[in-house]
Design a protein around this motif. Structure first.
Motif, PDB file in Angstrom:
ATOM      1  N   VAL A  44       0.843  -1.203   0.000  1.00 34.68           N
ATOM      2  CA  VAL A  44       0.000   0.000   0.000  1.00 34.68           C
ATOM      3  C   VAL A  44       0.874   1.247   0.000  1.00 34.68           C
ATOM      4  CG1 VAL A  44      -1.728   1.314   1.289  1.00 34.68           C
ATOM      5  CG2 VAL A  44      -1.872  -1.185   1.191  1.00 34.68           C
ATOM      6  N   ALA A  45       1.921   1.230   0.808  1.00 33.09           N
ATOM      7  CA  ALA A  45       2.798   2.393   0.921  1.00 33.09           C
ATOM      8  C   ALA A  45       3.395   2.774  -0.420  1.00 33.09           C
ATOM      9  CB  ALA A  45       3.910   2.115   1.926  1.00 33.09           C
ATOM     10  N   LEU A  46       3.774   1.782  -1.205  1.00 32.70           N
ATOM     11  CA  LEU A  46       4.435   2.060  -2.468  1.00 32.70           C
ATOM     12  C   LEU A  46       3.469   2.551  -3.540  1.00 32.70           C
ATOM     13  CD1 LEU A  46       6.967  -0.899  -2.412  1.00 32.70           C
ATOM     14  CD2 LEU A  46       7.346   1.489  -1.798  1.00 32.70           C
ATOM     15  N   ARG A  47       2.200   2.634  -3.185  1.00 33.52           N
ATOM     16  CA  ARG A  47       1.207   3.251  -4.074  1.00 33.52           C
ATOM     17  C   ARG A  47       1.064   4.751  -3.816  1.00 33.52           C
ATOM     18  NH1 ARG A  47      -0.912   0.393  -8.455  1.00 33.52           N
ATOM     19  NH2 ARG A  47      -0.896  -1.820  -7.965  1.00 33.52           N
ATOM     20  N   GLY A  48       1.741   5.242  -2.774  1.00 38.05           N
ATOM     21  CA  GLY A  48       1.753   6.686  -2.556  1.00 38.05           C
ATOM     22  C   GLY A  48       0.966   7.141  -1.347  1.00 38.05           C
ATOM     23  N   GLY A  49       1.106   8.428  -1.060  1.00 36.42           N
ATOM     24  CA  GLY A  49       0.532   9.014   0.142  1.00 36.42           C
ATOM     25  C   GLY A  49      -0.978   8.984   0.199  1.00 36.42           C
ATOM     26  N   ARG A  50      -1.620   9.365  -0.878  1.00 34.88           N
ATOM     27  CA  ARG A  50      -3.081   9.371  -0.870  1.00 34.88           C
ATOM     28  C   ARG A  50      -3.641   7.966  -0.678  1.00 34.88           C
ATOM     29  NH1 ARG A  50      -5.461  14.116  -2.237  1.00 34.88           N
ATOM     30  NH2 ARG A  50      -4.107  15.717  -3.149  1.00 34.88           N
ATOM     31  N   ARG A  51      -2.984   6.998  -1.318  1.00 34.62           N
ATOM     32  CA  ARG A  51      -3.450   5.618  -1.184  1.00 34.62           C
ATOM     33  C   ARG A  51      -3.323   5.146   0.266  1.00 34.62           C
ATOM     34  NH1 ARG A  51      -3.997   1.187  -4.636  1.00 34.62           N
ATOM     35  NH2 ARG A  51      -4.789  -0.549  -3.411  1.00 34.62           N
ATOM     36  N   MET A  52      -2.249   5.510   0.947  1.00 37.19           N
ATOM     37  CA  MET A  52      -2.100   5.122   2.348  1.00 37.19           C
ATOM     38  C   MET A  52      -3.183   5.742   3.218  1.00 37.19           C
ATOM     39  SD  MET A  52       1.981   5.065   3.175  1.00 37.19           S
ATOM     40  CE  MET A  52       2.258   6.778   2.667  1.00 37.19           C
ATOM     41  N   LEU A  53      -3.444   7.032   3.009  1.00 35.01           N
ATOM     42  CA  LEU A  53      -4.479   7.694   3.794  1.00 35.01           C
ATOM     43  C   LEU A  53      -5.847   7.080   3.521  1.00 35.01           C
ATOM     44  CD1 LEU A  53      -3.324  11.401   3.381  1.00 35.01           C
ATOM     45  CD2 LEU A  53      -3.216  10.031   5.476  1.00 35.01           C
ATOM     46  N   THR A  54      -6.112   6.797   2.264  1.00 35.62           N
ATOM     47  CA  THR A  54      -7.391   6.202   1.891  1.00 35.62           C
ATOM     48  C   THR A  54      -7.554   4.823   2.509  1.00 35.62           C
ATOM     49  OG1 THR A  54      -7.461   7.426  -0.189  1.00 35.62           O
ATOM     50  CG2 THR A  54      -8.799   5.442  -0.058  1.00 35.62           C
ATOM     51  N   GLU A  55      -6.498   4.023   2.435  1.00 40.77           N
ATOM     52  CA  GLU A  55      -6.553   2.673   2.995  1.00 40.77           C
ATOM     53  C   GLU A  55      -6.761   2.714   4.503  1.00 40.77           C
ATOM     54  OE1 GLU A  55      -6.464  -1.409   3.492  1.00 40.77           O
ATOM     55  OE2 GLU A  55      -6.667  -0.220   1.639  1.00 40.77           O
ATOM     56  N   GLY A  56      -6.011   3.563   5.183  1.00 43.51           N
ATOM     57  CA  GLY A  56      -6.140   3.631   6.631  1.00 43.51           C
ATOM     58  C   GLY A  56      -7.503   4.096   7.083  1.00 43.51           C
ATOM     59  N   LEU A  57      -8.019   5.116   6.443  1.00 42.55           N
ATOM     60  CA  LEU A  57      -9.338   5.635   6.813  1.00 42.55           C
ATOM     61  C   LEU A  57     -10.440   4.641   6.469  1.00 42.55           C
ATOM     62  CD1 LEU A  57      -8.847   9.346   5.704  1.00 42.55           C
ATOM     63  CD2 LEU A  57      -9.019   8.501   8.054  1.00 42.55           C
ATOM     64  N   SER A  58     -10.259   3.901   5.359  1.00 39.29           N
ATOM     65  CA  SER A  58     -11.234   2.863   5.002  1.00 39.29           C
ATOM     66  C   SER A  58     -11.242   1.768   6.058  1.00 39.29           C
ATOM     67  CB  SER A  58     -10.893   2.266   3.637  1.00 39.29           C
ATOM     68  OG  SER A  58     -11.005   3.223   2.622  1.00 39.29           O
ATOM     69  N   ARG A  59     -10.072   1.403   6.537  1.00 38.52           N
ATOM     70  CA  ARG A  59      -9.946   0.361   7.556  1.00 38.52           C
ATOM     71  C   ARG A  59     -10.637   0.792   8.850  1.00 38.52           C
ATOM     72  NH1 ARG A  59      -3.965  -1.743   7.823  1.00 38.52           N
ATOM     73  NH2 ARG A  59      -4.479  -2.022   5.615  1.00 38.52           N
ATOM     74  N   LEU A  60     -10.584   2.098   9.115  1.00 39.08           N
ATOM     75  CA  LEU A  60     -11.220   2.634  10.317  1.00 39.08           C
ATOM     76  C   LEU A  60     -12.708   2.937  10.094  1.00 39.08           C
ATOM     77  CD1 LEU A  60      -8.363   5.135  11.214  1.00 39.08           C
ATOM     78  CD2 LEU A  60      -8.991   3.112  12.569  1.00 39.08           C
ATOM     79  N   GLU A  61     -13.134   2.756   8.839  1.00 39.90           N
ATOM     80  CA  GLU A  61     -14.522   3.032   8.438  1.00 39.90           C
ATOM     81  C   GLU A  61     -14.902   4.489   8.640  1.00 39.90           C
ATOM     82  OE1 GLU A  61     -17.054   0.194  10.399  1.00 39.90           O
ATOM     83  OE2 GLU A  61     -16.260  -1.495   9.241  1.00 39.90           O
ATOM     84  N   VAL A  62     -13.935   5.374   8.372  1.00 39.09           N
ATOM     85  CA  VAL A  62     -14.191   6.812   8.471  1.00 39.09           C
ATOM     86  C   VAL A  62     -13.665   7.536   7.222  1.00 39.09           C
ATOM     87  CG1 VAL A  62     -14.243   6.900  10.993  1.00 39.09           C
ATOM     88  CG2 VAL A  62     -12.051   7.118   9.793  1.00 39.09           C
ATOM     89  N   LEU A  63     -13.645   6.831   6.106  1.00 36.97           N
ATOM     90  CA  LEU A  63     -13.097   7.431   4.887  1.00 36.97           C
ATOM     91  C   LEU A  63     -13.897   8.647   4.466  1.00 36.97           C
ATOM     92  CD1 LEU A  63     -11.145   7.449   2.509  1.00 36.97           C
ATOM     93  CD2 LEU A  63     -12.683   5.855   1.326  1.00 36.97           C
ATOM     94  N   ASP A  64     -13.171   9.725   4.232  1.00 37.11           N
ATOM     95  CA  ASP A  64     -13.767  10.967   3.751  1.00 37.11           C
ATOM     96  C   ASP A  64     -12.721  11.647   2.889  1.00 37.11           C
ATOM     97  OD1 ASP A  64     -15.816  13.237   3.927  1.00 37.11           O
ATOM     98  OD2 ASP A  64     -13.974  14.208   4.641  1.00 37.11           O
ATOM     99  N   GLU A  65     -13.062  11.964   1.660  1.00 40.89           N
ATOM    100  CA  GLU A  65     -12.081  12.531   0.735  1.00 40.89           C
ATOM    101  C   GLU A  65     -11.546  13.868   1.225  1.00 40.89           C
ATOM    102  OE1 GLU A  65     -10.536  11.254  -1.834  1.00 40.89           O
ATOM    103  OE2 GLU A  65     -11.581   9.381  -1.374  1.00 40.89           O
ATOM    104  N   ALA A  66     -12.362  14.621   1.934  1.00 40.70           N
ATOM    105  CA  ALA A  66     -11.887  15.900   2.470  1.00 40.70           C
ATOM    106  C   ALA A  66     -10.768  15.685   3.481  1.00 40.70           C
ATOM    107  CB  ALA A  66     -13.048  16.661   3.119  1.00 40.70           C
ATOM    108  N   THR A  67     -10.854  14.616   4.250  1.00 43.26           N
ATOM    109  CA  THR A  67      -9.800  14.314   5.226  1.00 43.26           C
ATOM    110  C   THR A  67      -8.517  13.909   4.510  1.00 43.26           C
ATOM    111  OG1 THR A  67     -11.465  13.586   6.815  1.00 43.26           O
ATOM    112  CG2 THR A  67      -9.195  12.902   7.227  1.00 43.26           C
ATOM    113  N   VAL A  68      -8.645  13.120   3.451  1.00 44.24           N
ATOM    114  CA  VAL A  68      -7.479  12.738   2.654  1.00 44.24           C
ATOM    115  C   VAL A  68      -6.803  13.982   2.092  1.00 44.24           C
ATOM    116  CG1 VAL A  68      -6.684  11.514   0.591  1.00 44.24           C
ATOM    117  CG2 VAL A  68      -8.415  10.471   2.083  1.00 44.24           C
ATOM    118  N   THR A  69      -7.593  14.872   1.533  1.00 43.50           N
ATOM    119  CA  THR A  69      -7.055  16.109   0.949  1.00 43.50           C
ATOM    120  C   THR A  69      -6.389  16.976   2.011  1.00 43.50           C
ATOM    121  OG1 THR A  69      -8.725  16.099  -0.795  1.00 43.50           O
ATOM    122  CG2 THR A  69      -7.657  18.204  -0.316  1.00 43.50           C
TER     123      THR A  69
END
Length: 224
Positions: A44-69
């Motif tokens: 996941v890390a080697l896919r870049g920063g946004r991918r890591m944030l997206t994956e982590g927030l998805s795992r926590l079930e709190v994914l929000d694109e504004a938070t990623v940005t």
């Protein structure tokens, strides 16, 4: 001139440890503690920063694109502050680079890491001068898998974009080379190595010692 262009993260160097550390700075700031681990999330890390944030927030079930940005620039700042603490160059990579250069090939890097951070990392590792060109995610208006960054890297090496080869570690690299109409070589020693064969590159690379021979077989010898 024939050229050999390398991806950076997961191809020349294992950068996953420092990338995950930077992502966890963000997750701790959000109040969640360390969400990602090198053992489970190197790919996941080697896919870049946004991918890591997206994956982590998805795992926590709190994914929000504004938070990623919001946290992406925070992640980049944290990463830039500790960019080479855990990062290591893969065994034999720089020896292969020097062999290719000695045989007349132009050698450069085309990465989806921001250019300034890529340059900072290469300098920290002491290998920036080994590469004749560096094109990052923000060097041009487009990034891989658009073929233009790969072609621009070849041009900056005074090479022919039609006589280049891309060494990478992902479907992004495979698709970039395909779009440019040139061969790709995918490494199998990165975190996602077992998935590379399914992408059907022109060659798989299990050991950097074999790369010069693979390059000659795929794009020929340099005659300039």
């Amino acid at each position: 001139m024939r050229t050999v262009v390398f991806d950076l993260d997961g191809t020349l160097a294992d950068t996953s440890g420092d990338l995950i550390a930077a992502a966890n700075v963000c997750f701790r700031d959000m109040g969640y503690g360390d969400v990602l681990s090198v053992e489970k999330d190197a790919g996941v890390a080697l896919r870049g920063g946004r991918r890591m944030l997206t994956e982590g927030l998805s795992r926590l079930e709190v994914l929000d694109e504004a938070t990623v940005t919001k946290y992406y620039p925070i992640l980049l700042e944290a990463y830039g502050g500790a960019i080479a603490t855990h990062t290591v160059i893969y065994d034999g990579a720089m020896e292969a680079v020097e062999t290719l250069k000695s045989r007349g090939y132009g050698v450069g890097i085309c990465t989806n890491k921001p250019e300034a951070l890529a340059g900072q990392l290469l300098n920290a590792l002491g290998v920036r001068e080994a590469f004749g060109a560096l094109v990052g995610a923000d060097t041009l208006p487009v990034r891989k898998p658009d073929p233009l960054p790969l072609q621009e890297t070849a041009r900056r090496l005074n090479g022919d974009p039609a006589q280049t080869l891309l060494v990478g570690d992902s479907d992004t690299d495979r698709n970039t080379a395909r779009a440019a109409g040139v061969p790709s070589v995918l490494v199998t020693f990165g975190p996602s190595g077992e998935d590379m064969a399914a992408l059907e590159p022109e060659a798989l690379l299990h050991d950097y010692a074999a790369l010069p021979q693979v390059v000659t077989a795929l794009i020929g010898q340099n005659t300039n």
